[in-house]
Write a protein that holds these residues in place. Structure first.
Motif, PDB file in Angstrom:
ATOM      1  N   ASN A 152      68.391  49.507   2.784  1.00 50.20           N
ATOM      2  CA  ASN A 152      67.701  50.320   3.786  1.00 50.20           C
ATOM      3  C   ASN A 152      68.451  50.333   5.063  1.00 50.20           C
ATOM      4  OD1 ASN A 152      65.677  52.226   4.942  1.00 50.20           O
ATOM      5  ND2 ASN A 152      64.174  51.532   3.495  1.00 50.20           N
ATOM      6  N   THR A 153      67.957  51.239   6.023  1.00 46.08           N
ATOM      7  CA  THR A 153      68.748  51.253   7.305  1.00 46.08           C
ATOM      8  C   THR A 153      68.740  49.950   8.187  1.00 46.08           C
ATOM      9  OG1 THR A 153      67.594  53.526   7.788  1.00 46.08           O
ATOM     10  CG2 THR A 153      68.285  52.258   9.791  1.00 46.08           C
ATOM     11  N   VAL A 154      69.969  49.628   8.515  1.00 46.43           N
ATOM     12  CA  VAL A 154      70.217  48.492   9.265  1.00 46.43           C
ATOM     13  C   VAL A 154      69.822  48.823  10.768  1.00 46.43           C
ATOM     14  CG1 VAL A 154      72.008  46.929   9.962  1.00 46.43           C
ATOM     15  CG2 VAL A 154      72.279  47.825   7.706  1.00 46.43           C
ATOM     16  N   ARG A 155      68.983  48.307  11.388  1.00 41.90           N
ATOM     17  CA  ARG A 155      68.184  48.368  12.569  1.00 41.90           C
ATOM     18  C   ARG A 155      68.757  47.572  13.764  1.00 41.90           C
ATOM     19  NH1 ARG A 155      61.927  48.319  11.881  1.00 41.90           N
ATOM     20  NH2 ARG A 155      62.125  48.951  14.044  1.00 41.90           N
ATOM     21  N   ALA A 156      69.317  46.343  13.488  1.00 48.54           N
ATOM     22  CA  ALA A 156      69.505  45.256  14.663  1.00 48.54           C
ATOM     23  C   ALA A 156      70.768  44.575  13.966  1.00 48.54           C
ATOM     24  CB  ALA A 156      68.274  44.596  15.034  1.00 48.54           C
TER      25      ALA A 156
ATOM     26  N   MET B 202      78.643  32.470  17.038  1.00 50.26           N
ATOM     27  CA  MET B 202      79.642  31.413  16.536  1.00 50.26           C
ATOM     28  C   MET B 202      79.098  30.255  15.670  1.00 50.26           C
ATOM     29  SD  MET B 202      82.394  33.078  17.524  1.00 50.26           S
ATOM     30  CE  MET B 202      83.701  31.561  17.062  1.00 50.26           C
ATOM     31  N   MET B 203      79.635  30.086  14.566  1.00 54.45           N
ATOM     32  CA  MET B 203      79.117  28.996  13.834  1.00 54.45           C
ATOM     33  C   MET B 203      80.175  28.212  12.927  1.00 54.45           C
ATOM     34  SD  MET B 203      76.199  29.285  10.554  1.00 54.45           S
ATOM     35  CE  MET B 203      77.268  30.390   9.550  1.00 54.45           C
ATOM     36  N   ASP B 204      80.172  26.968  13.316  1.00 55.11           N
ATOM     37  CA  ASP B 204      81.438  26.193  12.709  1.00 55.11           C
ATOM     38  C   ASP B 204      82.710  26.677  13.382  1.00 55.11           C
ATOM     39  OD1 ASP B 204      79.516  24.461  11.838  1.00 55.11           O
ATOM     40  OD2 ASP B 204      79.582  25.332   9.769  1.00 55.11           O
ATOM     41  N   GLY B 205      82.766  27.456  14.438  1.00 57.79           N
ATOM     42  CA  GLY B 205      83.962  27.869  14.984  1.00 57.79           C
ATOM     43  C   GLY B 205      84.375  29.252  14.403  1.00 57.79           C
ATOM     44  N   GLN B 206      83.553  29.671  13.578  1.00 62.43           N
ATOM     45  CA  GLN B 206      83.614  31.019  12.968  1.00 62.43           C
ATOM     46  C   GLN B 206      82.875  31.968  13.447  1.00 62.43           C
ATOM     47  OE1 GLN B 206      86.303  31.698  10.942  1.00 62.43           O
ATOM     48  NE2 GLN B 206      87.165  29.781  11.407  1.00 62.43           N
ATOM     49  N   PRO B 207      83.358  33.346  13.580  1.00 61.16           N
ATOM     50  CA  PRO B 207      82.002  34.218  14.152  1.00 61.16           C
ATOM     51  C   PRO B 207      81.120  34.741  13.058  1.00 61.16           C
ATOM     52  CG  PRO B 207      83.915  35.397  13.871  1.00 61.16           C
ATOM     53  CD  PRO B 207      84.383  33.649  13.637  1.00 61.16           C
ATOM     54  N   VAL B 208      79.829  35.074  13.178  1.00 61.55           N
ATOM     55  CA  VAL B 208      78.890  35.429  12.400  1.00 61.55           C
ATOM     56  C   VAL B 208      78.218  36.622  12.649  1.00 61.55           C
ATOM     57  CG1 VAL B 208      78.832  33.243  10.884  1.00 61.55           C
ATOM     58  CG2 VAL B 208      77.050  33.964  12.681  1.00 61.55           C
ATOM     59  N   ALA B 209      77.647  37.470  11.818  1.00 60.79           N
ATOM     60  CA  ALA B 209      76.789  38.494  12.095  1.00 60.79           C
ATOM     61  C   ALA B 209      75.383  38.321  11.527  1.00 60.79           C
ATOM     62  CB  ALA B 209      77.362  39.835  12.214  1.00 60.79           C
ATOM     63  N   VAL B 210      74.539  38.528  12.385  1.00 61.46           N
ATOM     64  CA  VAL B 210      72.881  38.574  11.754  1.00 61.46           C
ATOM     65  C   VAL B 210      72.566  39.963  11.810  1.00 61.46           C
ATOM     66  CG1 VAL B 210      70.574  37.847  11.797  1.00 61.46           C
ATOM     67  CG2 VAL B 210      72.744  36.343  12.621  1.00 61.46           C
ATOM     68  N   THR B 211      72.226  40.655  10.889  1.00 60.83           N
ATOM     69  CA  THR B 211      71.845  42.088  10.696  1.00 60.83           C
ATOM     70  C   THR B 211      70.395  42.111  10.055  1.00 60.83           C
ATOM     71  OG1 THR B 211      72.823  42.330   8.351  1.00 60.83           O
ATOM     72  CG2 THR B 211      73.935  42.972  10.026  1.00 60.83           C
ATOM     73  N   ALA B 212      69.390  42.910  10.850  1.00 62.46           N
ATOM     74  CA  ALA B 212      68.002  43.194  10.278  1.00 62.46           C
ATOM     75  C   ALA B 212      68.010  44.393   9.854  1.00 62.46           C
ATOM     76  CB  ALA B 212      67.177  42.827  11.322  1.00 62.46           C
ATOM     77  N   SER B 213      67.236  44.826   8.683  1.00 64.65           N
ATOM     78  CA  SER B 213      67.169  46.090   7.977  1.00 64.65           C
ATOM     79  C   SER B 213      65.646  46.305   7.720  1.00 64.65           C
ATOM     80  CB  SER B 213      68.020  46.145   6.743  1.00 64.65           C
ATOM     81  OG  SER B 213      67.556  47.128   5.964  1.00 64.65           O
ATOM     82  N   ASN B 214      65.397  47.806   7.545  1.00 67.52           N
ATOM     83  CA  ASN B 214      63.982  48.121   7.056  1.00 67.52           C
ATOM     84  C   ASN B 214      63.872  47.717   5.554  1.00 67.52           C
ATOM     85  OD1 ASN B 214      63.558  49.478   9.373  1.00 67.52           O
ATOM     86  ND2 ASN B 214      63.867  51.454   8.927  1.00 67.52           N
ATOM     87  N   ASP B 215      64.759  47.200   5.130  1.00 67.88           N
ATOM     88  CA  ASP B 215      64.701  46.640   3.434  1.00 67.88           C
ATOM     89  C   ASP B 215      63.835  45.267   3.510  1.00 67.88           C
ATOM     90  OD1 ASP B 215      66.553  44.798   4.184  1.00 67.88           O
ATOM     91  OD2 ASP B 215      68.104  45.543   2.790  1.00 67.88           O
ATOM     92  N   ARG B 216      63.451  44.722   4.860  1.00 67.73           N
ATOM     93  CA  ARG B 216      62.735  43.530   4.969  1.00 67.73           C
ATOM     94  C   ARG B 216      63.432  42.374   4.781  1.00 67.73           C
ATOM     95  NH1 ARG B 216      57.507  44.533   5.922  1.00 67.73           N
ATOM     96  NH2 ARG B 216      56.987  42.584   5.253  1.00 67.73           N
ATOM     97  N   THR B 217      65.002  42.589   5.005  1.00 65.04           N
ATOM     98  CA  THR B 217      65.575  41.328   4.870  1.00 65.04           C
ATOM     99  C   THR B 217      66.723  41.079   6.174  1.00 65.04           C
ATOM    100  OG1 THR B 217      67.568  42.447   3.826  1.00 65.04           O
ATOM    101  CG2 THR B 217      65.807  41.318   2.489  1.00 65.04           C
ATOM    102  N   VAL B 218      66.920  40.054   6.411  1.00 63.44           N
ATOM    103  CA  VAL B 218      67.962  39.530   7.655  1.00 63.44           C
ATOM    104  C   VAL B 218      69.051  38.840   6.776  1.00 63.44           C
ATOM    105  CG1 VAL B 218      68.212  38.248   9.539  1.00 63.44           C
ATOM    106  CG2 VAL B 218      66.117  39.314   9.057  1.00 63.44           C
ATOM    107  N   GLN B 219      70.318  39.209   7.039  1.00 63.03           N
ATOM    108  CA  GLN B 219      71.479  38.915   6.528  1.00 63.03           C
ATOM    109  C   GLN B 219      72.217  38.191   7.262  1.00 63.03           C
ATOM    110  OE1 GLN B 219      72.909  40.845   2.961  1.00 63.03           O
ATOM    111  NE2 GLN B 219      71.086  42.168   2.506  1.00 63.03           N
TER     112      GLN B 219
END
Length: 796
Positions: free
Chosen positions: A588-592, A597-614
């Motif tokens: 579903n829609t990605v809203r945020a 940085m994690m262990d020197g590597q860039p990560v993204a955190v995405t929140a969606s209307n599908d009720r998950t955060v990935q």
């Protein structure tokens, strides 16, 4: 007309009144110390002495006098400064009435700066905790001469009449009432009660020598009211089998009639003397939204508009259609009015196709298409201004426009004081001047001088609601970057309020998010839009670079974006090219989106209307964790050298996710009692904290290391908290919160105290604080900059 000179007695009495008030430091009366009687009656005495204009030049009188007292003398302004002050005061008159003097001072100061009345703004804000710097002015107009407030819900319709020799407006509302307003004084004279549902339509007529109003409602009835007494005439007129949307009146064979249109797809004609239906006109294939009447070749006719995209003309004597349907609109026809242009009868129609069309009723041909509104045209009226026939139109774009019907060209800039959709327009003459009366979803009725606004029109900035704001350095100048529903991104010099370059144009829908970064030593803005694209702009040149919320991979600046196409993507900002395949996994829609940085590597955190955060590894493009829960907002922080994501949700909880261990459960911070709308992070006394805002009217500060709240909730807002931002100003952590209570509050996070409250004329959309203590507030279409230096200087 010769105005009599004021009597010696009236002048002497007014002078004595002024002398009884202690003087302020500038020699003017200290109105805050005046006896309440004087505050109530000073304007009356000033008018008798022909000196009311002086009071309008005194900012302290505008602040401390009762709004009804000030409103009564606004028409007395004659000088340019007086006219400007009157325009400033009128703009938020309906808001002033419920405020104390301190709140009124703040709103007047902000409205003054929106009118670019900088000297007045500085005087009004004297001794405040903040000082206004500049503002755009796309939602103010000096042509607004009165605000009629009293309705409590959307105002749907308006008509004008003359009752007892005085011009009145009659308005219909979702609150089931009809109100009659004296246009000379701006006050309601009577409230007509009887409908049991939304009142959609109103027209006026004269029946047996009495002025009457005819109203149509969702309760399926049509009612007739005696405007002199406020009483209903006869029983409700029944016959429609669905909502009554439109009413017009005419004279047929010497008898007054009403013509009504309904969702039942019919048009009915009613004899207003007997209360009987005389004809049912059938032919439209969808809801009938608009009705007007005219005389064509000596015959009384009705002109109707429908959701079937057509306009029809009917002979009211026979009940038969005249000619073929008028076809040209590509959307619902929601407004119809008639006029005479160059001796020929015409109809003027408005539609949700955003156009206004002019039709020759003799030939049935379209003669002009008026373009300029950017949303549904809901209302049309006609008038004569300086001998020219004009159309006045209202739209969902919040504006009122005036058009020369002979040329099809707009007259002056749009009239822009409404803060929501304009549903209806009527015109009249008041004190010999042509006026328009408009009503809106913002619950107000406004009166406009069609001949002149008294002072120059103010127009600058975005044309629709501003959704997002941030700040950055551009050419060594601090700048504000704003994105709007008008599809544009604008860059503002934060010190002067002047635009830097032209608007950034490329998005084809609302711009909902903006962030800034540096690419190849150049400042860029990254914007997201409802058009499902992300764009990158070179702020020095105003040119697009490509497409992309930001992170760094292998020393290369990149962006991570979320879209309604259910994917997340990573973009190389130096080249504008995507890195790897889209991040697909959300349903579903990605809203945020947030990055860390994690262990020197860039990560993204995405929140969606599908009720998950990935959680996504930006190096590989793979999902490293799926965290369950509906999320409204996400921010990142570092706690004990470990990256965390902080989320706010509809379930009232704030969750802290340890991204290093890829936990599938989170620390749950409980305390809010309604949904959490906004999250920001900061560092206070060396501790990472989260600041959250909620529908429960509170702001909470949480220690992210312990998961415990810090102190009591921050209270004071009386409406839901919709946005939170944090900043370090002169080394001090500060938060700013926006609320539906029409205020922005600034909090010192080290002391857990409210530093100041800024009262706004309307609810804020969002806000941002720059490192130098300049706050950028967004309210509707407007961008307002003010300095918090006076209050921030008092921080320990």
């Amino acid at each position: 007309m010769i105005t009599p000179a004021p009597s010696i007695l009236a002048t002497a009495l007014y002078e004595r009144l002024l002398q009884s008030i202690p003087p302020a430091d500038d020699g003017r009366p200290a109105w805050q110390l005046a006896d309440p009687y004087l505050l109530r009656h000073a304007a009356q005495h000033a008018t008798k002495a022909d000196r009311a204009g002086e009071l309008l030049l005194d900012p302290e009188f505008l602040i401390h006098a009762q709004p009804d007292t000030v409103s009564a003398i606004l028409r007395k302004a004659t000088t340019q400064s007086g006219l400007l002050n009157a325009a400033v005061y009128r703009h938020s008159y309906d808001v002033h009435r419920g405020l104390d003097s301190l709140e009124r001072r703040q709103i007047l100061a902000l409205d003054a700066v929106r009118f670019h009345a900088m000297e007045l703004a500085a005087e009004l804000a004297r001794n405040c905790d903040w000082q206004p710097l500049w503002a755009t002015g796309t939602q103010v107009s000096s042509a607004n001469t009165a605000v009629l407030s009293g309705h409590t819900e959307t105002v749907n319709a308006v008509a004008t009449a003359v009752v007892g020799g005085r011009p009145v407006a009659v308005t219909a509302c979702d609150d089931h009432t009809v109100r009659v307003w004296d246009l000379a004084t701006g006050r309601a004279t009577v409230v007509l009660r009887g409908h049991t549902d939304t009142v959609n339509a109103v027209a006026t007529a004269v029946v047996d020598g009495r002025p009457v109003a005819v109203t149509g409602s969702d309760d399926l009835t049509v009612r007739v009211w005696d405007l002199a007494t406020g009483q209903p005439i006869g029983e409700p007129l029944t016959g429609h089998t669905d909502w009554v949307n439109a009413v017009a009146t005419a004279v047929v064979d010497g008898r007054p009639v009403a013509v009504t249109g309904s969702d039942d797809r019919t048009v009915q004609v009613w004899d207003l003397t007997t209360g009987q239906a005389t004809a049912v006109l059938r032919g439209h294939t969808d809801w009938v939204r608009a009705v007007a009447t005219a005389v064509v070749d000596g015959r009384p006719v009705a002109v109707t508009g429908s959701n079937d995209h057509t306009v029809r003309v009917w002979d009211l004597a026979t009940g038969q259609p005249i000619g073929e349907s008028l076809i040209g609109h590509t959307g619902w026809v929601s407004a119809v009015v008639t006029a005479v242009v160059d001796g020929r009868p015409v109809a003027v129609t408005g539609s949700n196709d955003r156009t206004v069309q002019v039709w020759d009723l003799t030939t049935g041909q379209a003669t002009a298409v008026l373009r300029g509104h950017t949303d549904w045209v809901r209302a049309v009226a006609t008038a004569v201004v300086d001998g020219r026939p004009v159309a006045v139109t209202g739209s969902n774009d919040h504006t009122v426009r005036v058009w020369d019907l002979a040329t099809g060209q707009p007259i002056s800039e749009p009239l822009t004081n409404h803060t929501d959709a304009v549903n209806a327009v009527a015109t009249a003459q008041v004190l010999g001047r042509p006026i328009a009366v408009t009503c809106s979803d913002d619950c107000t009725v406004r009166v406009w001088d069609l001949a002149t606004g008294g002072v120059a029109s103010v127009l600058s900035g975005h044309a629709e609601a501003v959704r997002t704001v941030t700040t950055t350095l551009v050419d060594n100048r601090m700048a504000a970057i704003t994105g709007s529903d008008d599809h544009t991104v604008r860059v503002w010099d934060l010190a002067t309020g002047q635009p830097i370059g032209e608007p950034l144009i490329g998005h084809t829908d609302a711009v909902t998010a903006v962030a800034t970064t540096v690419v190849d030593d150049q400042p860029v803005a990254v914007t997201g839009s409802d058009d499902l694209t992300v764009r990158v702009w070179d702020l020095a040149t105003g040119q697009p670079i490509a497409e992309p919320v930001t992170a760094v991979e292998d020393d290369q600046p990149i962006a991570v974006t979320g879209s309604d196409d259910l994917t997340a993507r990573v973009w190389d900002l130096a080249t504008g090219q995507p890195i790897g395949e889209p991040f697909a996994g959300h349903t579903n829609t990605v809203r945020a989106v947030a990055t860390t940085m994690m262990d020197g590597q860039p990560v993204a955190v995405t929140a969606s209307n599908d009720r998950t955060v990935q959680v996504w590894d930006l190096t590989t493009g793979r999902t490293t964790a799926v965290l369950s829960g509906q999320v409204n907002a996400v921010a990142t922080a570092v706690v004990d050298d470990r990256p965390v994501a902080v989320t706010g949700s509809d379930d009232c909880a704030v969750r802290v996710w340890d991204l290093a261990t890829v936990r599938r459960s989170a620390s749950v911070l409980r305390g809010h009692t309604e949904k959490v709308n906004a999250v920001a992070t900061a560092v206070v006394n060396g501790r990472p904290v989260a600041v959250t805002g909620s529908d429960d009217l509170t702001v909470r500060v949480w220690d992210l290391a312990t998961g415990q709240p810090i102190g009591e909730p921050l209270t004071g807002h009386t409406g839901r908290v919709t946005a939170v931002a944090t900043a370090q100003v002169d080394g001090q952590p500060v938060a700013v919160t926006c609320s539906r209570d029409r205020t922005v509050r600034v909090w010192g996070l080290a002391t857990a105290s409210c530093l100041t409250t800024v009262c706004l004329p309307a609810s804020p959309n969002c806000a941002h604080i720059a490192p130098d203590g300049t706050a950028v507030l967004v309210m509707g279409h407007e961008v307002i900059a003010l300095t918090l230096a006076p209050i921030l200087r008092r921080l320990p």
